[in-house]
Enzyme design. Sequence first.
Site, PDB file in Angstrom:
ATOM      1  N   ASN A 258      -9.228  -3.848  -6.271  1.00  0.00           N
ATOM      2  CA  ASN A 258      -8.362  -3.006  -7.107  1.00  0.00           C
ATOM      3  C   ASN A 258      -8.855  -2.863  -8.546  1.00  0.00           C
ATOM      4  O   ASN A 258      -8.432  -1.967  -9.268  1.00  0.00           O
ATOM      5  CB  ASN A 258      -6.910  -3.511  -7.111  1.00  0.00           C
ATOM      6  CG  ASN A 258      -6.188  -3.250  -5.807  1.00  0.00           C
ATOM      7  OD1 ASN A 258      -5.323  -4.001  -5.394  1.00  0.00           O
ATOM      8  ND2 ASN A 258      -6.544  -2.163  -5.129  1.00  0.00           N
TER       9      ASN A 258
ATOM     10  N   ASP B  63       0.852  -1.183   0.000  1.00  0.00           N
ATOM     11  CA  ASP B  63       0.000   0.000   0.000  1.00  0.00           C
ATOM     12  C   ASP B  63       0.894   1.241   0.000  1.00  0.00           C
ATOM     13  O   ASP B  63       2.075   1.161   0.294  1.00  0.00           O
ATOM     14  CB  ASP B  63      -0.896  -0.021   1.248  1.00  0.00           C
ATOM     15  CG  ASP B  63      -2.073   0.919   1.127  1.00  0.00           C
ATOM     16  OD1 ASP B  63      -2.356   1.386   0.008  1.00  0.00           O
ATOM     17  OD2 ASP B  63      -2.717   1.197   2.145  1.00  0.00           O
TER      18      ASP B  63
HETATM   19  C1  IPE Z   1      -0.796  -0.161  -3.430  1.00  0.00           C
HETATM   20  O1  IPE Z   1      -0.633   1.201  -3.299  1.00  0.00           O
HETATM   21  C2  IPE Z   1      -0.984  -0.540  -4.857  1.00  0.00           C
HETATM   22  C3  IPE Z   1      -1.678  -1.788  -5.121  1.00  0.00           C
HETATM   23  C4  IPE Z   1      -1.656  -2.793  -4.341  1.00  0.00           C
HETATM   24  C5  IPE Z   1      -2.440  -1.899  -6.372  1.00  0.00           C
HETATM   25  P1  IPE Z   1      -1.841   2.219  -3.506  1.00  0.00           P
HETATM   26  O2  IPE Z   1      -1.972   2.515  -4.948  1.00  0.00           O
HETATM   27  O3  IPE Z   1      -3.066   1.715  -2.820  1.00  0.00           O
HETATM   28  O4  IPE Z   1      -1.289   3.518  -2.770  1.00  0.00           O
HETATM   29  P2  IPE Z   1      -2.142   4.652  -2.051  1.00  0.00           P
HETATM   30  O5  IPE Z   1      -2.996   4.000  -1.013  1.00  0.00           O
HETATM   31  O6  IPE Z   1      -2.953   5.308  -3.111  1.00  0.00           O
HETATM   32  O7  IPE Z   1      -1.118   5.553  -1.484  1.00  0.00           O
HETATM   33 MG    MG Z   2      -4.034   2.198  -0.981  1.00  0.00          MG
END
Ligand code: IPE
Ligand code: MG
Length: 238
Positions: free
Chosen positions: A125, A77
């Site tokens: 996602n 994350d």
């Molecule tokens: C994790 O980072 C990416 C995936 C697991 C797809 P994020 O994209 O969720 O990062 P934030 O939460 O926007 O900072």
């Molecule tokens: Mg995230």
Amino acid sequence: DSRISIQTIRSLEFILIRLPTTRFRTVTGMQRLQYRFIINCGHRKAIAPSTKGTKRRMADKQSIIVGVPKHVAVIMDGNGRWAKRHGKKTTEGHEAGAEGVREVLKGCRELGIPCLSLYAFSTENWSRPEEEVNPLFQLMSKYIRREIDEIKKHGIRVLFMGEWRELPPTAVQDLEYCLEQTKDNRDMTVVVGLNYGGRQEILRCAKLMAEKARKGELLPEEITESLFNQYLYVSEFP
Ligand code: IPE
Ligand code: MG
């Protein structure tokens, strides 16, 4: 005992860990990982040196030995926030996140942790824009092709959990390749969650068991915790 060697520690299933100190100006992923173990394991066992000379004296004071967890799981994350903070694109954030995986993996290997789970792509996602999701799969393929030799060299077995076969065909091909290439490795296991959802996994177990019950091969009273465990994507790890 200051004569303790890293080999002895390994054989005892204990490991050298440094305590957090203000002397560390920047905290690397590896150090952060170490602090977590201190928090998680809680118990101080003994003091042992890790380096030579002055550094060693410093280490004498700062190092403790704690038990090593059998399984570490990381929810990936913050890639987006990292990118924003550095004035970069979201996809660049994901690239940096993938590099972070290398460091975490190295840390786990050095500490002798047998299993690392990475929650990389959740069923939720999919709600992200296509321009963000597609490069993620390309990044994954690139990562596999680039790292496969290193992964094999270190005896790492890679497994996947989730409905990863529903990902784009090229990604699935690369994942299958990775699975096949590492299937006999047993030094360490890395489980990657792809198109994974916790609730979805429970639902899947329920459906599989219901299917067995319908065929008359499973009775409700036979459903125990250990039987449930057998229906999980990956069931052999604590
Ligand atoms: C994790 O980072 C990416 C995936 C697991 C797809 P994020 O994209 O969720 O990062 P934030 O939460 O926007 O900072
Ligand atoms: Mg995230």
